[in-house]
Design a protein around this motif. Structure first.
Motif, PDB file in Angstrom:
ATOM      1  N   TYR A 211       0.812  -1.073  -0.472  1.00  0.00           N
ATOM      2  CA  TYR A 211       0.247   0.521   0.164  1.00  0.00           C
ATOM      3  C   TYR A 211       0.795   1.010  -0.112  1.00  0.00           C
ATOM      4  O   TYR A 211       0.589   2.110  -0.255  1.00  0.00           O
TER       5      TYR A 211
ATOM      6  N   TYR B 112       1.297   4.339  -2.715  1.00  0.00           N
ATOM      7  CA  TYR B 112       0.348   5.828  -2.623  1.00  0.00           C
ATOM      8  C   TYR B 112       1.387   6.307  -2.432  1.00  0.00           C
ATOM      9  O   TYR B 112       1.860   7.907  -2.386  1.00  0.00           O
TER      10      TYR B 112
ATOM     11  N   ARG C  75      -9.321  -1.184   3.584  1.00  0.00           N
ATOM     12  CA  ARG C  75     -10.187  -0.138   2.867  1.00  0.00           C
ATOM     13  C   ARG C  75     -10.468   0.588   4.104  1.00  0.00           C
ATOM     14  O   ARG C  75     -10.342   1.986   3.299  1.00  0.00           O
TER      15      ARG C  75
ATOM     16  N   GLU D 268      -7.291   3.039   3.722  1.00  0.00           N
ATOM     17  CA  GLU D 268      -7.069   3.951   2.575  1.00  0.00           C
ATOM     18  C   GLU D 268      -8.263   4.829   2.341  1.00  0.00           C
ATOM     19  O   GLU D 268      -8.288   6.226   1.973  1.00  0.00           O
ATOM     20  N   ASP D 269      -9.756   4.578   2.245  1.00  0.00           N
ATOM     21  CA  ASP D 269     -10.637   5.551   2.520  1.00  0.00           C
ATOM     22  C   ASP D 269     -10.495   7.008   3.190  1.00  0.00           C
ATOM     23  O   ASP D 269     -10.755   8.037   2.827  1.00  0.00           O
TER      24      ASP D 269
ATOM     25  N   GLU E 131      -7.820   8.303   4.584  1.00  0.00           N
ATOM     26  CA  GLU E 131      -6.604   8.867   4.510  1.00  0.00           C
ATOM     27  C   GLU E 131      -6.822   9.570   2.771  1.00  0.00           C
ATOM     28  O   GLU E 131      -6.698  10.873   3.005  1.00  0.00           O
TER      29      GLU E 131
END
Length: 277
Positions: free
Chosen positions: A112, A116, A221, A224-225, A227
């Motif tokens: 990840y 990113y 998930r 991720e959302d 951040e």
């Protein structure tokens, strides 16, 4: 009772002050604050998020992040080998089931942060609780950049997991500490611009858990959302506000050009409105 209320007020004021000071100086400011309020040492150390530090695992050679969540005494546990440095014979370690999940989570978030952040360091730590488990996802990216710019991003995502059959409730508390420093054309401190701050947000979800590894996907998930939302908020609050302030002080175009553009916009709006009518 009076002493308790006074301590609570001092604690609130201290935390409010720390939130307003630059994240890159939090350690220095915290030490100064503890000298003034030594009776609040334990509470402040537990409540104030500090920039993450990087260590290297002597056995695997991989870097990992250290904080209070993987500390036992003066030793820190590596997520890669599950060992403490300096060595600690009776240090706290997760159960066998949770350790397997922790190893999978570290592999997942390593991918990840490469996707990113294009680098940096990540670490995931899990620990057992009475009813289920909890954990923390740590990510740090330092950009030394050129002589004229540098910055740092620290993410701390604490998650509490309550398992109920094939469902699990996740409570996520995320903190991001960001600072960027850009020097002027001459590269000196007189023309330096420093933008820094921190942001904390929470989220709760109830998600399906078909197998133990589903926890990694669910937590991933949510992180991720979160951040994505926090990055947009930081961009709007810090960089957007700076842009508005600069435009308020000095227009990018001359006043005549601005008025001409506004007049054209009004004319276009009037024509569109008349067609609609």
């Amino acid at each position: 009772m009076a002493d308790y209320e006074e301590n609570e007020q001092q604690m609130d004021c201290a935390l409010d002050l720390m939130r307003r000071l630059p994240p890159q100086s939090v350690e220095e400011n915290l030490v100064t604050l503890l000298e003034v309020l030594p009776e609040l040492t334990e509470d402040l150390l537990a409540a104030v998020d500090q920039p993450l530090k990087v260590r290297q695992d002597a056995h695997s050679g991989k870097e990992y992040l250290v904080c209070d969540y993987n500390r036992d005494g003066d030793s820190y546990r590596s997520p890669w080998t599950n060992t403490y440095d300096p060595p600690l014979a009776d240090g706290n370690v997760p159960s066998e089931r949770l350790r397997k999940l922790e190893a999978s989570a570290n592999d997942a978030f390593s991918t990840y942060k490469d996707l990113y952040y294009e680098g940096g360091v990540s670490s995931v730590y899990l620990w057992d609780m009475d009813e289920s488990f909890a954990g923390v996802v740590l990510i740090k990216k330092v950009n030394d950049g050129t002589v004229r710019s540098k910055g740092s991003w620290d993410s701390i995502h604490v998650v509490e997991v309550l398992e109920t059959g094939r469902q699990a409730r996740y409570k996520l508390t995320s903190t991001v500490m960001l600072y960027t420093v850009a020097s002027g054309a001459r590269g000196d401190r007189q023309s330096e611009i420093n933008l820094s701050g921190s942001l904390t947000r929470q989220d709760e979800r109830e998600l399906l858990v078909e197998d133990p590894n589903a926890h990694v996907a669910n937590i991933g998930r949510m992180v991720e959302d979160m951040e994505f939302k926090m990055r947009n908020s930081l961009q709007e609050v810090y960089f957007g506000k700076t842009h508005d302030i600069v435009n308020g002080l000095r227009l990018a175009a001359d006043l005549g050009e601005t008025k001409t553009r506004e007049r054209l916009q009004r004319d276009l709006f009037g024509q569109l409105k008349s067609r609609k009518d």
